[in-house]
Design a protein around this motif. Sequence first.
Motif, PDB file in Angstrom:
ATOM      1  N   PRO A   2     -10.426   4.722  -0.795  1.00  0.00           N
ATOM      2  CA  PRO A   2     -11.923   5.329  -0.994  1.00  0.00           C
ATOM      3  C   PRO A   2     -12.179   5.757   0.242  1.00  0.00           C
ATOM      4  O   PRO A   2     -12.458   5.020   1.118  1.00  0.00           O
TER       5      PRO A   2
ATOM      6  N   THR B   2      -6.630  -1.957   8.813  1.00  0.00           N
ATOM      7  CA  THR B   2      -5.865  -1.398   7.562  1.00  0.00           C
ATOM      8  C   THR B   2      -6.672  -0.745   6.719  1.00  0.00           C
ATOM      9  O   THR B   2      -7.582  -1.191   6.118  1.00  0.00           O
ATOM     10  N   ALA B   3      -6.211   0.700   6.573  1.00  0.00           N
ATOM     11  CA  ALA B   3      -6.970   1.506   5.757  1.00  0.00           C
ATOM     12  C   ALA B   3      -7.107   1.296   4.328  1.00  0.00           C
ATOM     13  O   ALA B   3      -6.091   0.474   3.634  1.00  0.00           O
ATOM     14  N   SER B   4      -8.154   1.990   3.681  1.00  0.00           N
ATOM     15  CA  SER B   4      -8.005   1.874   2.267  1.00  0.00           C
ATOM     16  C   SER B   4      -8.299   3.385   1.679  1.00  0.00           C
ATOM     17  O   SER B   4      -8.313   3.976   2.456  1.00  0.00           O
TER      18      SER B   4
ATOM     19  N   GLN C 174       0.845  -1.348   0.097  1.00  0.00           N
ATOM     20  CA  GLN C 174       0.050  -0.063   0.097  1.00  0.00           C
ATOM     21  C   GLN C 174       0.882   1.247  -0.102  1.00  0.00           C
ATOM     22  O   GLN C 174       2.083   1.282   0.331  1.00  0.00           O
TER      23      GLN C 174
ATOM     24  N   THR D 113     -15.590   3.794   3.234  1.00  0.00           N
ATOM     25  CA  THR D 113     -15.844   2.627   3.065  1.00  0.00           C
ATOM     26  C   THR D 113     -15.727   1.912   4.574  1.00  0.00           C
ATOM     27  O   THR D 113     -16.357   0.903   4.875  1.00  0.00           O
TER      28      THR D 113
END
Lengths: 360, 325
Positions: free
Chosen positions: A130, A126-128, A112, A133
């Motif tokens: 978008p 764990t972040a994303s 990432q 969400t």
Amino acid sequence: MSEAAAGRRTAPVAAGPGLPPEDLPKIYRTMLLARLMDERCLSLQRQGRIGFYVPLQGQEAAQVACAWALEPTDWVFPAYRELGIALVRGIPLTTLFDQFIGNAGDILKGRQMPNHYGSRDHRFVTASSPVGTQIIHAVGAAMAAQRHRDPIVTITFFGDGTTSSNDFHSGLNFAGVFHTPTIFFCQNNQWAISMPREHQTRSETLAVKGTAYGVPGVVVDGMDAHAVYRAVREARSRALSGGGPTLIEAQVYRLGPHSTSDDPKRYRTDAEMAEWRARDPVERLKGELVRSGQLTEADDEKLKEELRTEIGAALKQAESTAAVDPLTIFDDVFAVRTPRLDAEREELRPYSAPGSGGHP
Amino acid sequence: MTEITLVQAVNQALAEAMRADPDVLVLGEDVGVNGGVFRATEGLFKEFGADRVVDTPLSETGIVGAAIGMALYGLKPVAEIQFVDFIYPAFDQIVSELAKFRYRSGGQYPCPVVLRSPYGGGIKGGLYHSQSPEAYFAHTSGLKVVVPSNPADAKGLLTTAIFDPDPVIFLEPKRIYRSVTGEVPAGEHRVPLGVAATVRPGTDVSVFAYGAMIPTVLEAAASLEGEGVRTEVIDLRSLVPLDEEAILASVRKTGRAVIVHEAPRFVGFGAEIAAILAEKALYSLKAPVKRITGFDTPFPYALENLYLPSPARVAGAIRDTAKEG
């Protein structure tokens, strides 16, 4: 800010005590660490030593005081600007630098962009990228915790822009319906990249958006660590006693750019930035410590040196860690590699060694 | 062994998984008191209660997102999307979150969610109750995609999917929910993912299909017996992981391939099978690969029987392919 000062909110925040006085030096230390880490990372990105960075300057009090009000067993569902939360949760600086670099020590295995870290050991999911969400995940996890009768809360972090996203509304609606022990922590930093808060929504506050979903909304001055702590403690005890979710709008200001790819001079004035800089949350807590005799300017300089050394040592360690193994690309798509992934792995292998022509 | 319908087999798999593991739960629209609009969750609410058979608000994003949160926490949620045509609001949750959680976290956060959903045409459902969107999901790394064609497989594949450590999109052929009955093993029954089934052995032409197209293809194959065309029918059962060996082995034997699915042809799942044959079995082929599929149009209401591959259209393709070369 004026709304917070006027105490405008849809649910009362008890006028309880603020942060535990004995914790104040540690809290200040963590806020300062976040600030110095931020400064260092911005410069590392400019030097090309990390690829990207999302700063949190201006949001240190909101984050550190919020995380201070949580328990280690609570689950955090962050966005990508939550360095202050990560530090309070105890994620080590080397873990963060390993992730920013994407080296062999990175627990995310180099998958990432910087800032999208997560650590199961710290219940920091764990972040994303978008936005929003993660909000509904926090609600689902809270439903699972309810089912397991675990006395914990889930908390999710997002910004003012995210309150326009579908998942914000789905998340609040589910939390309201299922009465989950969830805290929605909105850091209203006034700007969603170039979009000012007043163009994001005509709603008077963001907190009021909880009302229609049966979720009490609270506005707090996010530059005031005590106010944030109080609001989160209260939301947490309400959630644990079966009182359901709370939406907290912490009014802060993003003193820096949205990310290292952004130039805020294109869309906001120096005067506005100066006005908010005068309310710097790190300086504010420092002032409190100085006034109460718990900190001197000399102590502060010494502390900064100490923290810079700590950051430097962690960076040095991360920069000397080996590169991530190229063939790990194919791991963790599934629990076990499929025959197809095995075949692709073999296809890459001859090009994967440094100097083989396929390696950057 | 008793004869039951495909939808009853789904119900049986759910009930038995829930009895076996208290962490299995069901959520979705109308799945509780109502037992699901297709009755797939009939009786579960009564047996397991509102805690484990969760009626949700009308939000696919919410259903999938909440299921992800539950799975991260350690539950094994089975979410129902009432019609797969309505899954698109949750596309971001599926593609950005569900499919990527394990990978992006370096393996820290597995996400064992099953999304069950009725798919496909032939029920007079028009554009929005008939689609076959399997290619979107098969194209997304990190998702498994499973499509049963008969009651025994429906039970066996769904049970495996529920206890699989990865997310599974489980597409149920609603057109044959009740029209196909079959014997289903009692008690726990698992069918592995990634293993195709030869539902009809043959030597002249291989037909690759899945889901509701299997009865259509079998009817076509039977109709050609009199002409001396011996058709082999392979039910793929799982698109991801895909049993490439079974596909290649069949074509190495017959030298001829027809691919059948309901979804539009262009960039449909059949294109991947054709590509695999071109890459790995070109020299075994005695005839061009043919695809009999839905057309490259939205799904039509009044003319659905012309749009869907029919036994006659499939038989025509098999006959032509058998004659080539």
